[in-house]
Design a protein around this motif. Structure first.
Motif, PDB file in Angstrom:
ATOM      1  N   VAL A 174      45.622  40.601  46.264  1.00  0.00           N
ATOM      2  CA  VAL A 174      44.440  40.817  47.106  1.00  0.00           C
ATOM      3  C   VAL A 174      43.461  39.652  47.005  1.00  0.00           C
ATOM      4  O   VAL A 174      42.871  39.235  47.997  1.00  0.00           O
ATOM      5  CB  VAL A 174      43.763  42.160  46.746  1.00  0.00           C
ATOM      6  CG1 VAL A 174      43.217  42.155  45.326  1.00  0.00           C
ATOM      7  CG2 VAL A 174      42.653  42.490  47.736  1.00  0.00           C
ATOM      8  N   VAL A 175      43.312  39.091  45.816  1.00  0.00           N
ATOM      9  CA  VAL A 175      42.414  37.943  45.659  1.00  0.00           C
ATOM     10  C   VAL A 175      43.010  36.723  46.340  1.00  0.00           C
ATOM     11  O   VAL A 175      42.295  35.928  46.961  1.00  0.00           O
ATOM     12  CB  VAL A 175      42.148  37.661  44.165  1.00  0.00           C
ATOM     13  CG1 VAL A 175      41.300  36.405  43.994  1.00  0.00           C
ATOM     14  CG2 VAL A 175      41.425  38.850  43.524  1.00  0.00           C
ATOM     15  N   GLY A 176      44.327  36.570  46.261  1.00  0.00           N
ATOM     16  CA  GLY A 176      44.994  35.443  46.894  1.00  0.00           C
ATOM     17  C   GLY A 176      44.860  35.418  48.397  1.00  0.00           C
ATOM     18  O   GLY A 176      45.043  34.369  49.029  1.00  0.00           O
ATOM     19  N   GLU A 177      44.527  36.551  49.011  1.00  0.00           N
ATOM     20  CA  GLU A 177      44.308  36.609  50.456  1.00  0.00           C
ATOM     21  C   GLU A 177      42.957  36.029  50.837  1.00  0.00           C
ATOM     22  O   GLU A 177      42.726  35.709  52.009  1.00  0.00           O
ATOM     23  CB  GLU A 177      44.397  38.058  50.947  1.00  0.00           C
ATOM     24  CG  GLU A 177      45.787  38.661  50.892  1.00  0.00           C
ATOM     25  CD  GLU A 177      46.732  37.987  51.876  1.00  0.00           C
ATOM     26  OE1 GLU A 177      46.278  37.650  52.987  1.00  0.00           O
ATOM     27  OE2 GLU A 177      47.905  37.794  51.532  1.00  0.00           O
ATOM     28  N   VAL A 178      42.043  35.889  49.868  1.00  0.00           N
ATOM     29  CA  VAL A 178      40.664  35.480  50.149  1.00  0.00           C
ATOM     30  C   VAL A 178      40.356  34.074  49.662  1.00  0.00           C
ATOM     31  O   VAL A 178      39.670  33.312  50.340  1.00  0.00           O
ATOM     32  CB  VAL A 178      39.668  36.490  49.516  1.00  0.00           C
ATOM     33  CG1 VAL A 178      38.223  36.026  49.706  1.00  0.00           C
ATOM     34  CG2 VAL A 178      39.867  37.874  50.117  1.00  0.00           C
ATOM     35  N   VAL A 179      40.852  33.716  48.475  1.00  0.00           N
ATOM     36  CA  VAL A 179      40.491  32.427  47.884  1.00  0.00           C
ATOM     37  C   VAL A 179      41.651  31.441  47.952  1.00  0.00           C
ATOM     38  O   VAL A 179      42.790  31.815  48.244  1.00  0.00           O
ATOM     39  CB  VAL A 179      40.015  32.594  46.426  1.00  0.00           C
ATOM     40  CG1 VAL A 179      38.928  33.653  46.326  1.00  0.00           C
ATOM     41  CG2 VAL A 179      41.172  32.946  45.493  1.00  0.00           C
ATOM     42  N   ASP A 180      41.352  30.198  47.665  1.00  0.00           N
ATOM     43  CA  ASP A 180      42.344  29.131  47.750  1.00  0.00           C
ATOM     44  C   ASP A 180      43.011  28.823  46.410  1.00  0.00           C
ATOM     45  O   ASP A 180      44.128  28.306  46.380  1.00  0.00           O
ATOM     46  CB  ASP A 180      41.673  27.860  48.268  1.00  0.00           C
ATOM     47  CG  ASP A 180      40.989  28.087  49.601  1.00  0.00           C
ATOM     48  OD1 ASP A 180      41.687  28.106  50.626  1.00  0.00           O
ATOM     49  OD2 ASP A 180      39.753  28.272  49.619  1.00  0.00           O
ATOM     50  N   ILE A 181      42.304  29.106  45.318  1.00  0.00           N
ATOM     51  CA  ILE A 181      42.815  28.803  43.986  1.00  0.00           C
ATOM     52  C   ILE A 181      42.613  29.999  43.078  1.00  0.00           C
ATOM     53  O   ILE A 181      41.477  30.519  42.951  1.00  0.00           O
ATOM     54  CB  ILE A 181      42.116  27.569  43.377  1.00  0.00           C
ATOM     55  CG1 ILE A 181      42.204  26.368  44.324  1.00  0.00           C
ATOM     56  CG2 ILE A 181      42.721  27.222  42.014  1.00  0.00           C
ATOM     57  CD1 ILE A 181      41.399  25.163  43.864  1.00  0.00           C
ATOM     58  N   LEU A 182      43.677  30.450  42.443  1.00  0.00           N
ATOM     59  CA  LEU A 182      43.601  31.537  41.471  1.00  0.00           C
ATOM     60  C   LEU A 182      43.558  30.940  40.074  1.00  0.00           C
ATOM     61  O   LEU A 182      44.400  30.102  39.725  1.00  0.00           O
ATOM     62  CB  LEU A 182      44.819  32.457  41.590  1.00  0.00           C
ATOM     63  CG  LEU A 182      44.944  33.255  42.881  1.00  0.00           C
ATOM     64  CD1 LEU A 182      46.278  33.997  42.895  1.00  0.00           C
ATOM     65  CD2 LEU A 182      43.802  34.240  43.026  1.00  0.00           C
ATOM     66  N   GLN A 183      42.599  31.356  39.289  1.00  0.00           N
ATOM     67  CA  GLN A 183      42.429  30.817  37.941  1.00  0.00           C
ATOM     68  C   GLN A 183      42.875  31.822  36.881  1.00  0.00           C
ATOM     69  O   GLN A 183      42.491  32.991  36.933  1.00  0.00           O
ATOM     70  CB  GLN A 183      40.969  30.453  37.715  1.00  0.00           C
ATOM     71  CG  GLN A 183      40.681  29.889  36.331  1.00  0.00           C
ATOM     72  CD  GLN A 183      39.312  29.256  36.272  1.00  0.00           C
ATOM     73  OE1 GLN A 183      39.119  28.135  36.728  1.00  0.00           O
ATOM     74  NE2 GLN A 183      38.343  29.990  35.719  1.00  0.00           N
ATOM     75  N   ILE A 184      43.679  31.342  35.945  1.00  0.00           N
ATOM     76  CA  ILE A 184      44.079  32.145  34.800  1.00  0.00           C
ATOM     77  C   ILE A 184      43.124  31.819  33.659  1.00  0.00           C
ATOM     78  O   ILE A 184      43.082  30.674  33.190  1.00  0.00           O
ATOM     79  CB  ILE A 184      45.525  31.841  34.374  1.00  0.00           C
ATOM     80  CG1 ILE A 184      46.494  32.013  35.554  1.00  0.00           C
ATOM     81  CG2 ILE A 184      45.927  32.723  33.197  1.00  0.00           C
ATOM     82  CD1 ILE A 184      46.533  33.412  36.132  1.00  0.00           C
ATOM     83  N   PRO A 185      42.329  32.777  33.190  1.00  0.00           N
ATOM     84  CA  PRO A 185      41.375  32.501  32.110  1.00  0.00           C
ATOM     85  C   PRO A 185      42.081  32.009  30.848  1.00  0.00           C
ATOM     86  O   PRO A 185      43.232  32.363  30.573  1.00  0.00           O
ATOM     87  CB  PRO A 185      40.714  33.864  31.873  1.00  0.00           C
ATOM     88  CG  PRO A 185      40.889  34.611  33.156  1.00  0.00           C
ATOM     89  CD  PRO A 185      42.223  34.167  33.674  1.00  0.00           C
ATOM     90  N   ALA A 186      41.358  31.192  30.080  1.00  0.00           N
ATOM     91  CA  ALA A 186      41.931  30.612  28.868  1.00  0.00           C
ATOM     92  C   ALA A 186      42.465  31.679  27.919  1.00  0.00           C
ATOM     93  O   ALA A 186      43.550  31.524  27.340  1.00  0.00           O
ATOM     94  CB  ALA A 186      40.883  29.741  28.171  1.00  0.00           C
ATOM     95  N   VAL A 187      41.722  32.761  27.756  1.00  0.00           N
ATOM     96  CA  VAL A 187      42.140  33.785  26.802  1.00  0.00           C
ATOM     97  C   VAL A 187      43.384  34.536  27.258  1.00  0.00           C
ATOM     98  O   VAL A 187      44.001  35.254  26.475  1.00  0.00           O
ATOM     99  CB  VAL A 187      41.006  34.802  26.525  1.00  0.00           C
ATOM    100  CG1 VAL A 187      39.838  34.128  25.838  1.00  0.00           C
ATOM    101  CG2 VAL A 187      40.542  35.479  27.803  1.00  0.00           C
TER     102      VAL A 187
END
Length: 271
Positions: free
Chosen positions: A102-115
């Motif tokens: 669902v987030v990938g439908e809205v934003v251009d870059i998905l971030q994986i948090p460091a933790v």
């Protein structure tokens, strides 16, 4: 709005500095539009490629009482508006697999948090969206170990990957940024980002919240660019001391024009 191909071309350009920046968390729509518009203007003037960043949910806070953000639905509405009105790419972080599609439908870059950089299911879900994935190096991993994280994302189908250095745990409530990590991680074949503001965070240093030493963020950013970093990640806010998350390590928005001018000189000189 730029196409996915154009966004990646700019991020992957060895001759153009890129900046991922915005407030730590979505406090409200007006703040995001104000910060994003200001940074877009500065970066356009300097020739820096700009990506807006803000989180809809800070799920990894020190205290359960800390402000987390507006949540998924409300947060995505704000990010969609920033993307549409300002015409800039948008990045946000995800914390579980159900968010990815669902987030990938809205934003251009998905971030994986460091933790969460070792969470296989999360990385695979982000890769499955086909979007650019930003893998933040865990504070507990060596630079070389991040190669396994990158391979995991590639095996899941990710083709366009950013890898971000954000410091390593150094005793209690402290981080240290080892600039050797930049050339080490560049061997993976993808652009390397340096997170200047989280690298000066003091995790849990405020008791119920993290502290920070924002005065050292420009120092580390300059060092990272001299060491060959391809882009920078900087959190900024008009009034950091009143921010609802990560205020102690955020750069005041008014200081960003002068800071970026100086950083661009170092980026160009290093190349």
């Amino acid at each position: 709005m730029l196409t996915d191909v154009a966004i990646w071309k700019n991020l992957n350009s060895p001759r153009r500095l890129f900046l991922i920046a915005g407030p730590c968390v979505i406090e409200n729509e007006a703040l995001c539009l104000r910060v994003g518009a200001a940074l877009k203007k500065i970066c356009a003037r300097l020739g820096i490629f700009y990506v807006f960043k803000a989180s809809f949910d800070k799920a990894n806070r020190t205290s359960g009482q800390s402000f987390r953000g507006p949540g998924l639905d409300a947060g995505l509405r704000v990010l969609a508006k920033v993307r549409a009105e300002l015409g800039v790419p948008v990045l946000t972080d995800i914390h579980n697999e159900s968010h990815a599609a669902v987030v990938g439908e809205v934003v251009d870059i998905l971030q994986i948090p460091a933790v969460l950089c070792r969470q296989t299911d999360l990385i695979e879900a982000a890769a499955a969206t086909g979007q650019i994935v930003n893998l933040k190096k865990g504070q507990f991993l060596s630079p070389a170990e991040m190669g396994q994280v990158v391979k995991k994302a590639q095996a899941a189908g990710a083709k366009n990957i950013l890898v971000t250095e954000r410091g390593s745990t150094f005793g209690y409530h402290n981080l240290v940024a080892d600039m050797r990590s930049i050339p080490i991680m560049q061997r993976f074949g993808f652009p390397i980002v340096f997170d200047a503001t989280h690298s000066v965070q003091l995790p849990g240093g405020g008791g119920t919240r993290s502290g920070g030493q924002r005065e050292f963020a420009p120092v580390l950013a300059r060092a990272a660019l001299a060491a060959g970093a391809n882009g920078l990640f900087i959190e900024t806010h008009p009034l950091p001391d009143r921010a609802l998350s990560d205020g102690p390590n955020m750069i005041p928005l008014a200081e960003m024009p002068a800071l970026l001018r100086s950083l661009l000189k170092i980026f160009n000189a290093a190349r």
